[in-house]
Design an enzyme around this catalytic site. Sequence first.
Site, PDB file in Angstrom:
ATOM      1  N   HIS A   1       1.884   4.534  -3.310  1.00 24.60           N
ATOM      2  CA  HIS A   1       1.911   5.874  -2.992  1.00 24.60           C
ATOM      3  C   HIS A   1       3.072   6.374  -3.608  1.00 24.60           C
ATOM      4  O   HIS A   1       2.864   7.820  -4.004  1.00 24.60           O
ATOM      5  CB  HIS A   1       1.934   6.150  -1.275  1.00 24.60           C
TER       6      HIS A   1
ATOM      7  N   HIS B   1       0.792  -1.140   0.049  1.00 27.31           N
ATOM      8  CA  HIS B   1       0.048  -0.116  -0.211  1.00 27.31           C
ATOM      9  C   HIS B   1       0.756   1.392  -0.090  1.00 27.31           C
ATOM     10  O   HIS B   1       0.602   2.306  -0.952  1.00 27.31           O
ATOM     11  CB  HIS B   1      -0.902  -0.096   1.132  1.00 27.31           C
ATOM     12  N   GLU B   2       1.982   1.383   1.008  1.00 24.75           N
ATOM     13  CA  GLU B   2       2.724   2.457   1.127  1.00 24.75           C
ATOM     14  C   GLU B   2       3.630   2.885  -0.253  1.00 24.75           C
ATOM     15  O   GLU B   2       3.928   3.651  -0.876  1.00 24.75           O
ATOM     16  CB  GLU B   2       3.521   2.539   2.188  1.00 24.75           C
TER      17      GLU B   2
ATOM     18  N   GLU C   1      -5.552   7.604  -1.661  1.00 18.69           N
ATOM     19  CA  GLU C   1      -5.677   6.477  -0.997  1.00 18.69           C
ATOM     20  C   GLU C   1      -6.651   5.324  -1.748  1.00 18.69           C
ATOM     21  O   GLU C   1      -6.543   4.107  -1.394  1.00 18.69           O
ATOM     22  CB  GLU C   1      -6.483   6.881   0.136  1.00 18.69           C
TER      23      GLU C   1
END
Length: 632
Positions: free
Chosen positions: A490, A486-487, A509
């Site tokens: 980004h 997930h990170e 997000e």
Amino acid sequence: MEMQLDPMKDDLPLMANTSYMLVKHYVLDLDVDFKSKVIEGSIVLFFETGSQYRETISAGKECCQSHFDETCKMRASEPCHIPMINVSTCSSKTECNDFAVCGKEEEATSDENSNHSNNEQASGISSSKDCCDIEDHGNKDFLLVLDCCDLSVLKVEEVDVAVVSGIEKFTRSAKLTGVSKELENVRNRIVHELVTLPADRWKEQLYYFTHCSQAPGCGELLFSTGTWSLEIRKSGIQSPVDFPHAIRIWYKTKPEGRSVTWTTDQSGRPCVYTMGSPINNRALFPCQEPPIALSTWQASVRTAAGFVVLMSGENSAEPVQLREGILSWYYYVSMPMPASTFTIAVGCWQEVKQQSFKQKTAIGTNTEVSLPSSQTDLRWHEEICGHVEYPCRFQNPAARLQAVIPYRVFAPWCLMESCEEHLLQLVPQCLSAAYATLGTHPFSRLDVLIVPSNFSSLGMASPHIIFLSQSVLPGGSHLCGTRLCHEIAHAWFGLAIGARDWTEEWISEGFATFLEDIFWDRAQQQLSHDEIKGQQELKALLRWRRLRDEVQNSEEELQVLRPKKESTGEFSESGASVVKYGLKAEKIFMQVHYLKGYFLLRSLARKIGEVSYLASLRKFVVKFHGQLVLSQ
């Protein structure tokens, strides 16, 4: 008068007048003191005249005056803090220009006098009644407005960049067309030439930014602090074109400042870090916070020996000993980013290493990999980047083939074994899976840090560094891996491609939540296709239930993906705006933007097919990296 907002229910103001002056580069020079829980030093800001003013310059003074009137209406001054030396206090008469009045010009900026006295004096208190009483003083000076909160500003001065050795070449090479015609003094012309150097001269640019930031001051500037802003003016200067384009601000943070948190790590050692505050970095350094203010930065941070400084930076900094017991750490970035993405963590972090594993993966870190034909064609297609000029990895053939960028993992001493067992081996797998999905990594390296237990989220991504909660470690490889994916997502959606309006956080997000499944599926090479699909469907069901519960138990106004509707992306003439519901306390704990965004993207992928949809995302990344976008 500046708006007084209720932090429990109102919007976050972005006060900086970016339409008139735009920060292009920050140079921070800071000392971290754990005894007083204060970060103190200076920041030098290099500006370019804003686009709004250039477009309306023919209108003359009306443009500047309208901004002045607007600022007066929004401002509620509070005491500003200045050194006791060479201070002339303001008149007791309350006026719109009740600024700190600075003393005589100072030349010396050596190390000996760079730490100002803690003796401070309050001045410049204005009443709302007389704030816009322009007739009393007749002053129409231009006001530079920066986002600032919970800081003690000690002094503001113009920087004499013209005395830097070798800088004269920038005045000789200046093309007297366009903006250069408007730059009436040599210092502003030098700064203009410096901030507009082409990308292939970024090292030279960084060199001169460093030396210009060390140049002496050439006159103190008047300033005033408000609840949310720092306002600066130079007496007699009525236009942003003539306002100093390189200024130095001496300041110190406050222990209660909301941009950083002072705490202890899991081993009981002191540390401080930026924890993703709703007010972003304005309590760490004065800055321009609107996303449009894309800038580069460099920072020198001094702290006691034994502490490690991690930061958003392209380089893996190595400490330099200045004197016994004091180390200095230096980082820089050459890709323009919003100031809100700047991140720092200072603590007794230990690097997690696993020698046998590193030997196995070292070969793969910079190795070419075979790609599906669609990715290969895209990777070698000579696409002209649409962003402002900077040394872009998408234009670098070696970077385009780097499946796994250099990485490090840091943690408190007591968590090193757990990180080695669960986290360290996952980093290259997740990076490789992300590369296989979206292509070129936008950033050249990655640090992963397990932050203290008071961290309120599972993770946070910034340029070149990811914070992870200790909570992901007991969950084994699955929880560690999905959060890491997930990170990492980004890096593309949220950092390399940012939302032009922060209220559209689903762009960051929603995409990261959607892509974490794709990345993690590819990282788990031992799973069959059916097992992967089963995992996806189970996650979708759990997310649907979470979204349903949140929608049923939260305010409807907080569930909207575009709360500003038709006015999304709009800002005032000066560039000021607000982040709708940015200070709502309950919003911090909501996941509606993650989940609604995820289901929107999942629906699109199912409609046209996942392979086709991911191919379109790769094209989107190539086209829009380095830029700000809206939902449309």
